[in-house]
Design a protein around this motif. Structure first.
Motif, PDB file in Angstrom:
ATOM      1  N   ALA A  36       0.844  -1.200   0.000  1.00 13.88           N
ATOM      2  CA  ALA A  36       0.000   0.000   0.000  1.00 13.88           C
ATOM      3  C   ALA A  36       0.876   1.245   0.000  1.00 13.88           C
ATOM      4  O   ALA A  36       1.818   1.371   0.786  1.00 13.88           O
ATOM      5  CB  ALA A  36      -0.908   0.003   1.223  1.00 13.88           C
ATOM      6  N   GLY A  37       0.586   2.170  -0.909  1.00 12.06           N
ATOM      7  CA  GLY A  37       1.325   3.422  -0.980  1.00 12.06           C
ATOM      8  C   GLY A  37       2.618   3.345  -1.756  1.00 12.06           C
ATOM      9  O   GLY A  37       3.259   4.380  -1.992  1.00 12.06           O
ATOM     10  N   VAL A  38       3.034   2.141  -2.184  1.00 13.94           N
ATOM     11  CA  VAL A  38       4.288   2.014  -2.919  1.00 13.94           C
ATOM     12  C   VAL A  38       4.102   2.394  -4.385  1.00 13.94           C
ATOM     13  O   VAL A  38       4.953   3.066  -4.974  1.00 13.94           O
ATOM     14  CB  VAL A  38       4.843   0.579  -2.785  1.00 13.94           C
ATOM     15  N   TYR A  39       2.981   1.978  -4.967  1.00 16.71           N
ATOM     16  CA  TYR A  39       2.688   2.312  -6.358  1.00 16.71           C
ATOM     17  C   TYR A  39       1.860   3.590  -6.426  1.00 16.71           C
ATOM     18  O   TYR A  39       0.979   3.813  -5.595  1.00 16.71           O
ATOM     19  CB  TYR A  39       1.927   1.168  -7.025  1.00 16.71           C
ATOM     20  N   ARG A  40       2.114   4.415  -7.427  1.00 14.91           N
ATOM     21  CA  ARG A  40       1.370   5.672  -7.538  1.00 14.91           C
ATOM     22  C   ARG A  40      -0.100   5.410  -7.837  1.00 14.91           C
ATOM     23  O   ARG A  40      -0.985   6.106  -7.320  1.00 14.91           O
ATOM     24  CB  ARG A  40       1.970   6.553  -8.625  1.00 14.91           C
ATOM     25  N   ASP A  41      -0.383   4.403  -8.667  1.00 18.13           N
ATOM     26  CA  ASP A  41      -1.751   4.118  -9.082  1.00 18.13           C
ATOM     27  C   ASP A  41      -2.435   3.286  -8.002  1.00 18.13           C
ATOM     28  O   ASP A  41      -2.470   2.045  -8.071  1.00 18.13           O
ATOM     29  CB  ASP A  41      -1.745   3.388 -10.425  1.00 18.13           C
ATOM     30  N   ALA A  42      -2.985   3.964  -7.002  1.00 16.69           N
ATOM     31  CA  ALA A  42      -3.599   3.274  -5.863  1.00 16.69           C
ATOM     32  C   ALA A  42      -4.803   2.445  -6.304  1.00 16.69           C
ATOM     33  O   ALA A  42      -5.044   1.358  -5.772  1.00 16.69           O
ATOM     34  CB  ALA A  42      -4.014   4.286  -4.799  1.00 16.69           C
ATOM     35  N   ALA A  43      -5.555   2.934  -7.285  1.00 13.79           N
ATOM     36  CA  ALA A  43      -6.722   2.198  -7.758  1.00 13.79           C
ATOM     37  C   ALA A  43      -6.299   0.891  -8.412  1.00 13.79           C
ATOM     38  O   ALA A  43      -6.949  -0.154  -8.224  1.00 13.79           O
ATOM     39  CB  ALA A  43      -7.525   3.061  -8.733  1.00 13.79           C
ATOM     40  N   ALA A  44      -5.206   0.920  -9.190  1.00 16.73           N
ATOM     41  CA  ALA A  44      -4.715  -0.299  -9.835  1.00 16.73           C
ATOM     42  C   ALA A  44      -4.216  -1.286  -8.784  1.00 16.73           C
ATOM     43  O   ALA A  44      -4.423  -2.500  -8.916  1.00 16.73           O
ATOM     44  CB  ALA A  44      -3.607   0.034 -10.826  1.00 16.73           C
ATOM     45  N   TRP A  45      -3.571  -0.773  -7.732  1.00 14.23           N
ATOM     46  CA  TRP A  45      -3.110  -1.654  -6.648  1.00 14.23           C
ATOM     47  C   TRP A  45      -4.306  -2.297  -5.942  1.00 14.23           C
ATOM     48  O   TRP A  45      -4.306  -3.512  -5.701  1.00 14.23           O
ATOM     49  CB  TRP A  45      -2.248  -0.874  -5.664  1.00 14.23           C
ATOM     50  N   GLN A  46      -5.311  -1.498  -5.618  1.00 16.64           N
ATOM     51  CA  GLN A  46      -6.492  -2.042  -4.949  1.00 16.64           C
ATOM     52  C   GLN A  46      -7.192  -3.085  -5.815  1.00 16.64           C
ATOM     53  O   GLN A  46      -7.646  -4.127  -5.326  1.00 16.64           O
ATOM     54  CB  GLN A  46      -7.455  -0.908  -4.591  1.00 16.64           C
ATOM     55  N   SER A  47      -7.268  -2.834  -7.111  1.00 19.74           N
ATOM     56  CA  SER A  47      -7.873  -3.785  -8.030  1.00 19.74           C
ATOM     57  C   SER A  47      -7.068  -5.082  -8.073  1.00 19.74           C
ATOM     58  O   SER A  47      -7.633  -6.189  -8.092  1.00 19.74           O
ATOM     59  CB  SER A  47      -7.967  -3.176  -9.430  1.00 19.74           C
ATOM     60  N   SER A  48      -5.751  -4.965  -8.059  1.00 14.90           N
ATOM     61  CA  SER A  48      -4.894  -6.149  -8.069  1.00 14.90           C
ATOM     62  C   SER A  48      -5.070  -6.963  -6.798  1.00 14.90           C
ATOM     63  O   SER A  48      -5.104  -8.200  -6.845  1.00 14.90           O
ATOM     64  CB  SER A  48      -3.424  -5.739  -8.236  1.00 14.90           C
ATOM     65  N   VAL A  49      -5.182  -6.292  -5.661  1.00 11.25           N
ATOM     66  CA  VAL A  49      -5.408  -6.992  -4.400  1.00 11.25           C
ATOM     67  C   VAL A  49      -6.733  -7.747  -4.444  1.00 11.25           C
ATOM     68  O   VAL A  49      -6.828  -8.910  -4.018  1.00 11.25           O
ATOM     69  CB  VAL A  49      -5.380  -6.007  -3.215  1.00 11.25           C
ATOM     70  N   ALA A  50      -7.769  -7.089  -4.982  1.00  6.15           N
ATOM     71  CA  ALA A  50      -9.082  -7.721  -5.065  1.00  6.15           C
ATOM     72  C   ALA A  50      -9.059  -8.941  -5.988  1.00  6.15           C
ATOM     73  O   ALA A  50      -9.694  -9.963  -5.704  1.00  6.15           O
ATOM     74  CB  ALA A  50     -10.118  -6.714  -5.551  1.00  6.15           C
ATOM     75  N   GLU A  51      -8.308  -8.845  -7.090  1.00 10.71           N
ATOM     76  CA  GLU A  51      -8.288  -9.925  -8.070  1.00 10.71           C
ATOM     77  C   GLU A  51      -7.326 -11.041  -7.696  1.00 10.71           C
ATOM     78  O   GLU A  51      -7.632 -12.226  -7.880  1.00 10.71           O
ATOM     79  CB  GLU A  51      -7.889  -9.365  -9.445  1.00 10.71           C
TER      80      GLU A  51
END
Length: 204
Positions: A36-51
């Motif tokens: 969390a917070g490492v990648y600029r695209d927080a939405a893409a990170w959250q989507s990756s976590v969900a998937e």
């Protein structure tokens, strides 16, 4: 003449095919949920976590600390798995050494990656690493590994045992000044618009 103690005795290190060290002193692992917070695209990170799940392994580090005191070294391996979060390639958290003048050497064992390096006063350098290539990260340089290939990016590293790590310097600046992003089949640097500059530090 003093007789070396057991901790001062030369040791042989065996690196396993997956990049780990046999007989390591320590292993630590970072999972997708830890980033969390490492990648600029927080939405893409959250989507990756969900998937993909928060417990997907992103990278691990094995190290061998065989001695304490002045002059001691830590030797280890870093294995960063391939992947993308949005347009950004898989990265490690990155750090500045807590004793900021301590240097570090990275030698690529396998894979294809980039060592992204920046200074507190705004200089930025990115060096691509492939097997057999190495980079010296001088003291006072923040550094982060980036996997720009399609297989694990494995590096052998060595640094002073008293160096320590400051991981917060990057997050406090809104991320690193530059991002390593996809560019066709390759990579390029893109400015990070969230970067607000690094705080100065009294660490020496």
């Amino acid at each position: 003449m003093s007789i070396p103690s057991a901790v001062d005795t030369p040791v042989s290190l065996e690196i396993s095919p997956d990049g780990g060290i046999v007989g390591r002193t320590r292993r630590y692992e970072k999972f997708l949920g830890d980033m969390a917070g490492v990648y600029r695209d927080a939405a893409a990170w959250q989507s990756s976590v969900a998937e993909r799940g928060a417990d997907e392994l992103i990278y691990w580090v094995d190290d061998h600390r065989y001695q304490e005191g002045p002059g001691a070294l830590i030797v280890g391996t870093s294995t960063l798995l391939p992947g993308r979060i949005g347009e950004e390639f898989a990265v490690t958290r990155g750090h500045l050494h807590a004793v900021a003048d301590r240097a570090e050497l990275y030698h690529c064992l396998s894979g294809r990656g980039v060592m992204l390096m920046e200074t507190l006063d705004g200089r930025s350098v990115a060096i691509e690493l492939t097997p057999g290539k190495a980079v010296n990260v001088p003291g006072h340089w923040i550094h982060r590994s980036v996997n720009v290939g399609d297989e694990p990016f494995v590096t052998l590293f060595c640094y002073a045992a008293d160096a320590g790590q400051d991981y917060e310097v990057i997050s406090a600046a809104g991320g690193m000044k530059n991002l390593v992003v996809a560019d066709g089949d390759g990579w390029m640097l893109a400015p990070n618009p969230d970067h607000v500059g690094y705080r100065q530090t009294d660490a020496d």
